[in-house]
Enzyme design. Structure first.
Site, PDB file in Angstrom:
ATOM      1  N   LYS A  54      19.703  -4.221   8.149  1.00  0.00           N
ATOM      2  CA  LYS A  54      20.188  -3.031   8.846  1.00  0.00           C
ATOM      3  C   LYS A  54      21.542  -2.680   8.242  1.00  0.00           C
ATOM      4  CE  LYS A  54      18.314  -4.041  13.381  1.00  0.00           C
ATOM      5  NZ  LYS A  54      18.700  -4.631  14.641  1.00  0.00           N
TER       6      LYS A  54
ATOM      7  N   HIS B  59      22.628  -9.057  27.219  1.00  0.00           N
ATOM      8  CA  HIS B  59      22.142  -8.477  25.951  1.00  0.00           C
ATOM      9  C   HIS B  59      20.640  -8.743  25.922  1.00  0.00           C
ATOM     10  CE1 HIS B  59      22.407  -7.515  21.539  1.00  0.00           C
ATOM     11  NE2 HIS B  59      21.229  -8.122  21.619  1.00  0.00           N
ATOM     12  N   LEU B  60      19.850  -7.722  26.274  1.00  0.00           N
ATOM     13  CA  LEU B  60      18.400  -7.890  26.369  1.00  0.00           C
ATOM     14  C   LEU B  60      17.718  -7.065  25.282  1.00  0.00           C
ATOM     15  CD1 LEU B  60      18.064  -7.499  30.273  1.00  0.00           C
ATOM     16  CD2 LEU B  60      18.489  -9.590  28.948  1.00  0.00           C
ATOM     17  N   GLY B  61      17.535  -7.673  24.133  1.00  0.00           N
ATOM     18  CA  GLY B  61      16.826  -7.027  23.032  1.00  0.00           C
ATOM     19  C   GLY B  61      15.647  -7.908  22.670  1.00  0.00           C
TER      20      GLY B  61
ATOM     21  N   ARG C  45      27.222  -9.296   9.160  1.00  0.00           N
ATOM     22  CA  ARG C  45      26.973 -10.138  10.326  1.00  0.00           C
ATOM     23  C   ARG C  45      26.528 -11.503   9.800  1.00  0.00           C
ATOM     24  NH1 ARG C  45      22.342  -9.075  14.895  1.00  0.00           N
ATOM     25  NH2 ARG C  45      22.921 -10.791  16.263  1.00  0.00           N
TER      26      ARG C  45
ATOM     27  N   GLU D  98      26.555  -3.259  17.297  1.00  0.00           N
ATOM     28  CA  GLU D  98      27.034  -4.412  16.517  1.00  0.00           C
ATOM     29  C   GLU D  98      27.587  -3.964  15.166  1.00  0.00           C
ATOM     30  OE1 GLU D  98      23.227  -6.106  17.466  1.00  0.00           O
ATOM     31  OE2 GLU D  98      24.173  -8.042  17.843  1.00  0.00           O
TER      32      GLU D  98
END
Ligand code: AMP
Length: 393
Positions: free
Chosen positions: A17, A208-210, A93, A379
């Protein structure tokens, strides 16, 4: 740095990404383009969009295209969209900073070596995060690179929250709880200071619900506990990961069912969670749309586990002032938010159903003792901000 640009990269096993930001006068950041290359190794597909969501570029590549080939294509795309700006830095990241790296770090050969040494702590993620750093260092050595860590935000956790009840020497050797999703949590902590400063100073659980999912207990915007531990397998049930499991189950699978460590790893990371329980999908949208009882069972278990872990984190915080939903499911799945809030009624959570149906912003009732918010996470923006701040010293 005005008239420069910063690129944020988030590289995984089969996807990269990216988001490109322009550094505006006054050192603010504005998004210029974002997107991803997905399907690396199977059917690589580049999709890049402008900030309004319009497609800037879409291309498909042969399955044989390597990570390095595709990264080169991505960097070329970015270079073509700099609009006369100079690429000042690339931020990445990186899942694991271990006990050494709490803050984002300018990458040097020595830092890269230290990060490589942490790969055994995150074998499925760390090597994929570091490969593009190494490739860019070789092809564009003049561009500064900054590593931003998913574990960094949690370095404020007290020893009680980071320890397993293992022999002390093992804890000292680094077998301890680290926590992840730190870039997302830091972004939310900073947003909350703007949106609700009094709440940000209090006791807040951020969910954080992904596809990956965890909770973070924040006191005054600092992490004091979180549900992910030594690895990103711990805690909540996720899209394809089991979350917390009696360690005896792992022993049983190995000793009684003859599974290898690799087979157990594949099971726990890729075939459990929403996908494993439903047998249908890891995608919450698909499960919410399905009338299969197993889809409903998967969603119920997902919600139950959030309620249970939130109760534990409320204990770590000594009470609760706010609850924040973020990431794909947290931002978009109103029925999941409603079910979680119903389970947290005993803590003082009262939802405003109309506000919950609308989504973003404050969604709790006016008389709710606990404020409930939906705050979109970003992010890549956090990576870009860290990268700029690190360069400026
Ligand atoms: P993330 O990893 O943050 O991209 O989140 C991915 C998860 O968010 C997947 O389970 C998606 O099904 C879920 N998601 C995204 N949009 C929606 C939506 N509109 N309703 C329900 N779930 C959604």
């Amino acid at each position: 740095m005005a008239h420069d640009a910063v690129l944020a990269l988030n590289a995984g096993s089969s996807s990269v990404k990216f988001a490109l930001f322009a550094v505006a006068a006054g050192e603010g950041l504005t998004r210029v383009a974002h997107g991803q290359i997905e399907g690396i190794g199977s059917a690589p597909h580049l999709l890049a969009r402008d900030p309004a969501g319009g497609v800037l570029e879409e291309r498909r590549f042969a399955a044989a295209a390597t990570h390095e080939d595709l990264l080169g294509i991505l960097i070329d795309f970015v270079t073509g969209h700099l609009g006369g700006r100079a690429l000042a830095a690339i931020g990445h990241r990186v899942v694991h900073g271990g006990t050494r790296f709490h803050r984002p770090e300018r990458v040097t050969a020595e830092v890269l070596e230290a990060l490589d040494a942490l790969a055994p702590l995150a074998p499925l993620h760390q090597p994929h995060n570091l490969a593009p750093i190494r490739a860019i260092a070789a092809t564009r050595p003049a561009v500064p690179q900054v590593a931003c860590f998913d574990t960094g935000f949690h370095h404020t956790m007290p020893a009680l929250a980071t320890s397993f009840a293992l022999p002390h020497a093992m804890t000292e050797a680094g077998i301890r709880r680290y926590g992840f999703h730190g870039l997302s949590y830091e972004f939310i902590a900073r947003r909350l200071r703007v949106l609700a400063p009094r709440l940000a100073a209090g006791r807040v659980i951020v969910a954080h619900l992904g596809n990956g999912a965890s909770l973070c207990a924040m006191a005054g915007g600092r992490s004091v506990d979180t549900t992910m531990g030594f690895t990103a397998l711990d805690g909540l049930m996720m899209g394809t990961r089991s979350g917390s499991l009696d360690p005896g189950v792992v022993l049983h699978l190995i000793a009684q069912r003859g599974m290898t460590a690799a087979a157990v790893e594949d099971l726990l990371y890729h075939r459990c969670g929403l996908l494993g329980v439903s047998g249908i999908s890891n995608d919450m949208r698909t499960l919410l749309d399905s009338d299969d009882p197993l889809a409903a069972a998967a969603v119920d278990l997902f919600v139950f586990r959030i309620g249970r872990e939130a109760g534990a984190l409320a204990s770590s915080l000594g009470g609760l002032d706010g609850f924040v939903f973020t990431a794909g499911i947290g931002e978009h799945a109103a029925p999941v938010r409603a079910a979680v809030c119903a389970r947290l009624g005993w803590l003082g959570v009262r939802l405003d159903p109309a506000a919950n149906a609308r989504g973003e912003g404050l969604i709790s009732a006016a008389d709710s003792p606990v404020a409930v918010w939906v705050v979109p996470t970003d992010e890549e923006a956090m990576i870009a901000r860290h990268t700029l701040e690190t360069l400026q010293g």
